[in-house]
Design a protein around this motif. Structure first.
Motif, PDB file in Angstrom:
ATOM      1  N   GLY A 178       0.782  -1.237   0.000  1.00 47.83           N
ATOM      2  CA  GLY A 178       0.000   0.000   0.000  1.00 47.83           C
ATOM      3  C   GLY A 178       0.811   1.283   0.000  1.00 47.83           C
ATOM      4  N   TYR A 179       2.075   1.171  -0.367  1.00 48.65           N
ATOM      5  CA  TYR A 179       2.906   2.385  -0.415  1.00 48.65           C
ATOM      6  C   TYR A 179       2.866   2.984  -1.819  1.00 48.65           C
ATOM      7  N   SER A 180       2.640   4.299  -1.912  1.00 46.00           N
ATOM      8  CA  SER A 180       2.646   4.917  -3.238  1.00 46.00           C
ATOM      9  C   SER A 180       3.889   5.749  -3.466  1.00 46.00           C
ATOM     10  N   ASN A 181       4.262   5.810  -4.717  1.00 41.27           N
ATOM     11  CA  ASN A 181       5.494   6.498  -5.103  1.00 41.27           C
ATOM     12  C   ASN A 181       5.415   7.999  -4.924  1.00 41.27           C
ATOM     13  N   VAL A 182       6.508   8.575  -4.488  1.00 42.83           N
ATOM     14  CA  VAL A 182       6.684  10.019  -4.633  1.00 42.83           C
ATOM     15  C   VAL A 182       7.978  10.231  -5.410  1.00 42.83           C
ATOM     16  N   VAL A 183       7.975  11.269  -6.241  1.00 45.86           N
ATOM     17  CA  VAL A 183       9.169  11.611  -7.005  1.00 45.86           C
ATOM     18  C   VAL A 183       9.557  13.029  -6.629  1.00 45.86           C
ATOM     19  N   THR A 184      10.729  13.185  -6.072  1.00 47.04           N
ATOM     20  CA  THR A 184      11.173  14.496  -5.602  1.00 47.04           C
ATOM     21  C   THR A 184      12.294  15.005  -6.514  1.00 47.04           C
ATOM     22  N   PRO A 185      12.549  16.324  -6.503  1.00 42.56           N
ATOM     23  CA  PRO A 185      13.555  16.850  -7.424  1.00 42.56           C
ATOM     24  C   PRO A 185      14.990  16.467  -7.039  1.00 42.56           C
ATOM     25  N   THR A 186      15.848  16.420  -8.047  1.00 47.53           N
ATOM     26  CA  THR A 186      17.245  16.060  -7.819  1.00 47.53           C
ATOM     27  C   THR A 186      18.000  17.183  -7.110  1.00 47.53           C
ATOM     28  N   ILE A 187      17.625  18.443  -7.408  1.00 47.17           N
ATOM     29  CA  ILE A 187      18.293  19.557  -6.718  1.00 47.17           C
ATOM     30  C   ILE A 187      17.287  20.323  -5.866  1.00 47.17           C
ATOM     31  N   GLU A 188      17.787  20.862  -4.793  1.00 44.89           N
ATOM     32  CA  GLU A 188      16.957  21.629  -3.854  1.00 44.89           C
ATOM     33  C   GLU A 188      17.829  22.712  -3.246  1.00 44.89           C
ATOM     34  N   TYR A 189      17.166  23.657  -2.540  1.00 43.34           N
ATOM     35  CA  TYR A 189      17.955  24.588  -1.738  1.00 43.34           C
ATOM     36  C   TYR A 189      18.689  23.809  -0.661  1.00 43.34           C
ATOM     37  N   TYR A 190      19.941  24.102  -0.520  1.00 42.81           N
ATOM     38  CA  TYR A 190      20.766  23.387   0.456  1.00 42.81           C
ATOM     39  C   TYR A 190      20.177  23.505   1.866  1.00 42.81           C
ATOM     40  N   ASP A 191      19.647  24.692   2.182  1.00 39.94           N
ATOM     41  CA  ASP A 191      19.128  24.911   3.538  1.00 39.94           C
ATOM     42  C   ASP A 191      18.031  23.905   3.897  1.00 39.94           C
ATOM     43  N   ASN A 192      17.184  23.555   2.930  1.00 41.77           N
ATOM     44  CA  ASN A 192      16.148  22.551   3.167  1.00 41.77           C
ATOM     45  C   ASN A 192      16.766  21.214   3.525  1.00 41.77           C
ATOM     46  N   LEU A 193      17.718  20.802   2.706  1.00 42.89           N
ATOM     47  CA  LEU A 193      18.329  19.488   2.899  1.00 42.89           C
ATOM     48  C   LEU A 193      19.093  19.431   4.211  1.00 42.89           C
ATOM     49  N   ALA A 194      19.755  20.555   4.542  1.00 40.58           N
ATOM     50  CA  ALA A 194      20.592  20.585   5.748  1.00 40.58           C
ATOM     51  C   ALA A 194      19.755  20.417   7.013  1.00 40.58           C
ATOM     52  N   LEU A 195      18.451  20.732   6.928  1.00 42.26           N
ATOM     53  CA  LEU A 195      17.590  20.601   8.105  1.00 42.26           C
ATOM     54  C   LEU A 195      17.430  19.149   8.550  1.00 42.26           C
ATOM     55  N   GLY A 196      17.642  18.227   7.637  1.00 43.44           N
ATOM     56  CA  GLY A 196      17.277  16.853   7.986  1.00 43.44           C
ATOM     57  C   GLY A 196      18.340  15.814   7.735  1.00 43.44           C
ATOM     58  N   VAL A 197      19.602  16.209   7.599  1.00 44.77           N
ATOM     59  CA  VAL A 197      20.651  15.194   7.506  1.00 44.77           C
ATOM     60  C   VAL A 197      21.722  15.518   8.534  1.00 44.77           C
ATOM     61  N   ASP A 198      22.447  14.505   8.999  1.00 45.29           N
ATOM     62  CA  ASP A 198      23.437  14.768  10.048  1.00 45.29           C
ATOM     63  C   ASP A 198      24.687  15.437   9.481  1.00 45.29           C
ATOM     64  N   SER A 199      25.561  15.869  10.376  1.00 45.20           N
ATOM     65  CA  SER A 199      26.693  16.693   9.947  1.00 45.20           C
ATOM     66  C   SER A 199      27.611  15.929   8.998  1.00 45.20           C
ATOM     67  N   GLN A 200      27.689  14.612   9.188  1.00 43.23           N
ATOM     68  CA  GLN A 200      28.555  13.821   8.320  1.00 43.23           C
ATOM     69  C   GLN A 200      28.056  13.872   6.876  1.00 43.23           C
ATOM     70  N   VAL A 201      26.747  13.712   6.694  1.00 42.63           N
ATOM     71  CA  VAL A 201      26.182  13.746   5.355  1.00 42.63           C
ATOM     72  C   VAL A 201      26.227  15.170   4.786  1.00 42.63           C
TER      73      VAL A 201
END
Lengths: 422, 213
Positions: free
Chosen positions: A41-64
């Motif tokens: 019952g899981y449906s696909n989502v397709v997200t963009p390859t590039i994003e504002y860095y600030d968005n991504l930085a909110l949810g990955v650890d410092s190593q990543v």
């Protein structure tokens, strides 16, 4: 300037072309996982390859964060190639999908980019297949997602694997007892994660953690195994929060037994990854002979709120290339031979039969070279097919198998073909 | 059940490592003048492999060996992601900053452009960075003591047991970075997939260590 020419026709380190068997394996793995996720019952989502860095930085650890490819747009904003998909889904749900009926079951298969060391099949561009169960904080949700990790490995044909299941909330409850700064906490976390008991003892001494919490922390590296681990941990639990964390873990483990996957799961309270991310259960999947996890996941109840709406969630990401690497190691053949090769003189009735076989899940190849029966049967054998079907153009069919040639009706073929699927 | 592979380091830790496993009843037929790199036990369920000390963490991280023995200095320097459940109580040494006696008591924060000769690039860099000292690391593969004598570097970072080699070259220990000894390291997947076997062996080794550090 001739510098560019040195690169002509070459690829940078960390990316690669896939073709032939390798491409087939990759596509097969992705499709297999997609179908498996869809079945739950899981449906696909397709997200963009590039994003504002600030968005991504909110949810990955410092190593990543340190391994993220970054660049600028024309307005000077910092963009990045996504190093992770979960953070994108958190953004998507937190800003757009929060009004949908809950729970949300979302999945993805997507390439991510990390500027890291190349190891064990993992390049700098690699594929993650994952899912997120969003909007509920229950043991049932935890158990479904852990079960899905086992189901995904099984769908890929991995045989020797284990999922280790930990509980970040238990660790959090223990470290909350002591007067720990961020440095002390990070040192304890690292020592626990590497099961380095001598170092852990020394750090606990240095940090003055010698009470109940200290004793429990010191035991963490050895709290690893089956159900008995829960009882051991309970005796060491210093506070209510620790008991609640263990109650949840026990309930999840019970449900995993109901799902029939408990023998694939090892409890390991000494797995304490990602302090700034995971809030509840955490789990990692390992295959024999590979020291790197093929899959990691857990409950992250505080991530989506960083993008606006507070929603609990649990999910995992599976590293597709590492799984393929592990499959290669265990020697399981991945090539998918056709079940049947069809040739001779054929028209619409034969094509209708072929279509019916395909709809039943069989792989059927049509001869498009006009080969003679003998040549076609030899080709079919080489491809590993079960048999060759020859149509004479007058409605008569013959099945050529290694055991011989015989006339066959449409109905018999359909019935027999059902037994070919493994 | 697949065979258990244990990696032992060439060099000064080999003899005590072999003795450790012989004490547990293994034959451990490796080294001793022979060039054999793989020795399988007569029971057929375990084999020992012999590798360069610096490579042991790599073998174990990748799962080419289920477990191995390596100096803590080498494990730290490698940065490899392995379990490290035991310190083995032998192979004691210290990772130190050493240099000419004249530099004793000097505050290196005031020095600029210090050059450090070492084979421990990561540990040396981290040590000086943590004190706010920026240094130039010169990576060498051996005879580190030579570097300050011939002007290749101001200081060196290396492990010392007795300090004799330093003294013979007119150098002294200036600062201690960390004490080291031999450690048992375990592959993460092996730990999960053969938990009973691995914990049994770890427990047996622990019982044979005189004093756990």
């Amino acid at each position: 300037m001739d510098l560019g020419k040195a690169h002509l026709g070459r690829l940078p380190n960390g990316v690669k072309d896939l073709f032939g068997e390798a491409a087939a394996r990759q596509v097969w793995a992705e499709r297999t996982l997609e179908a498996t996720f869809a079945g739950w019952g899981y449906s696909n989502v397709v997200t963009p390859t590039i994003e504002y860095y600030d968005n991504l930085a909110l949810g990955v650890d410092s190593q990543v964060r340190g391994m993220t490819y970054r660049f600028f747009d024309r307005e000077g904003h910092t963009l990045a190639l996504r190093p992770d998909i979960t953070v994108q889904i958190a953004r998507l749900v937190g800003t757009k999908l929060f009004g949908e009926p809950l729970p949300l079951r979302l999945c993805y298969i997507a390439n991510v980019f990390r500027y890291g060391e190349l190891q064990s099949g993992q390049q700098r561009e690699f594929t993650q297949a994952g899912l997120e169960l969003i909007g509920v904080d229950t043991a049932e949700a935890d158990a479904e997602v852990v079960t899905m990790s086992v189901v995904a490995f099984q769908a890929l044909g991995l045989r020797e694997f284990q999922v280790s299941l930990g509980q970040m909330a238990f660790f959090r409850a223990l470290v909350a007892m002591g007067p720990l700064g961020p440095v002390g906490l990070a040192r304890i976390q690292e020592a626990v994660n590497s099961k380095n008991l001598p170092a852990l003892r020394q750090i606990l001494r240095e940090e003055g953690l010698n009470g109940e919490a200290g004793r429990a922390l010191e035991a963490l590296p050895s709290l690893c195994g089956g159900r008995e681990v829960l009882a051991q941990a309970r005796r060491l639990s210093p506070n209510q929060a620790a008991h609640i964390a263990l109650d949840r873990l026990a309930r999840v483990y019970d449900l995993l037994a109901v799902y029939g996957v408990a023998d694939r799961v090892i409890l390991d309270l000494g797995e304490v990854p990602g302090m700034d991310y995971y809030t509840g259960i955490t789990f990692k999947g390992y295959a024999r002979g590979l020291g790197f996890p093929l899959l990691s996941g857990g409950r992250y109840d505080d991530l989506i709120s960083r993008f606006g709406t507070a929603l609990p969630a649990v999910g995992f990401g599976l590293e597709v290339e590492r799984c393929l690497f592990a499959l290669g190691e265990t020697g399981r053949p991945l090539s998918l031979p056709p079940h049947l090769v069809v040739g001779g003189v054929w028209g619409a009735p034969v094509l209708a039969l072929v279509q019916e076989l395909r709809e039943k899940g069989l792989r059927v190849e049509m001869d498009v070279l006009g080969r003679e029966e003998r040549a076609l049967a030899a080709y079919a054998r080489e491809r590993g097919a079960r048999g060759t079907l020859i149509s004479d153009g007058d409605g008569r069919l013959a099945l050529v198998e290694p055991s011989g040639r015989r006339a066959i009706t449409r109905e018999t073929l359909l019935a027999e073909a059902m037994t070919w699927q493994s | 059940m697949a065979i258990m592979t244990i990696a032992l380091p060439k060099g000064r830790l080999l003899e005590p490592s072999v003795n450790l496993f012989r004490g547990l009843g293994y034959r451990c037929a490796l080294g001793e003048g022979s060039r054999r790199l793989i020795g399988e036990e007569p029971t057929g369920d375990t084999r020992f492999i012999l590798a360069k000390a610096e490579d042991i963490p790599v073998y174990v991280e990748y799962g080419a060996a289920d477990m191995g023995i390596a100096g803590q200095d080498i494990v730290r320097e490698s940065g490899r992601d392995v379990y490290e459940p035991l310190a083995l109580g032998f192979g004691h040494c210290r990772l130190v900053v050493a240099g000419p006696a004249g530099l004793k008591g000097r505050d290196f924060r005031l020095a600029s452009g210090l050059r450090i000769a070492t084979k421990y690039q990561r540990l040396a860099r981290d040590y000086f960075l943590s004190q706010g000292i920026s240094v130039e690391i010169v990576r060498l593969y051996g005879s580190i003591e030579l570097a300050p004598k011939v002007g290749l570097a101001d200081l060196l970072v290396d492990v010392v047991e007795t300090g004799r080699t330093l003294r013979e070259n007119g150098l002294v220990v200036l600062q201690e970075i960390m004490p080291c000894q031999a450690a048992l390291i375990v592959n993460r997947a092996s730990h999960k997939l053969r938990l009973a076997q691995v914990s049994q062996l770890v427990a047996a080794i622990r019982r044979n260590i005189p004093v756990e550090g």
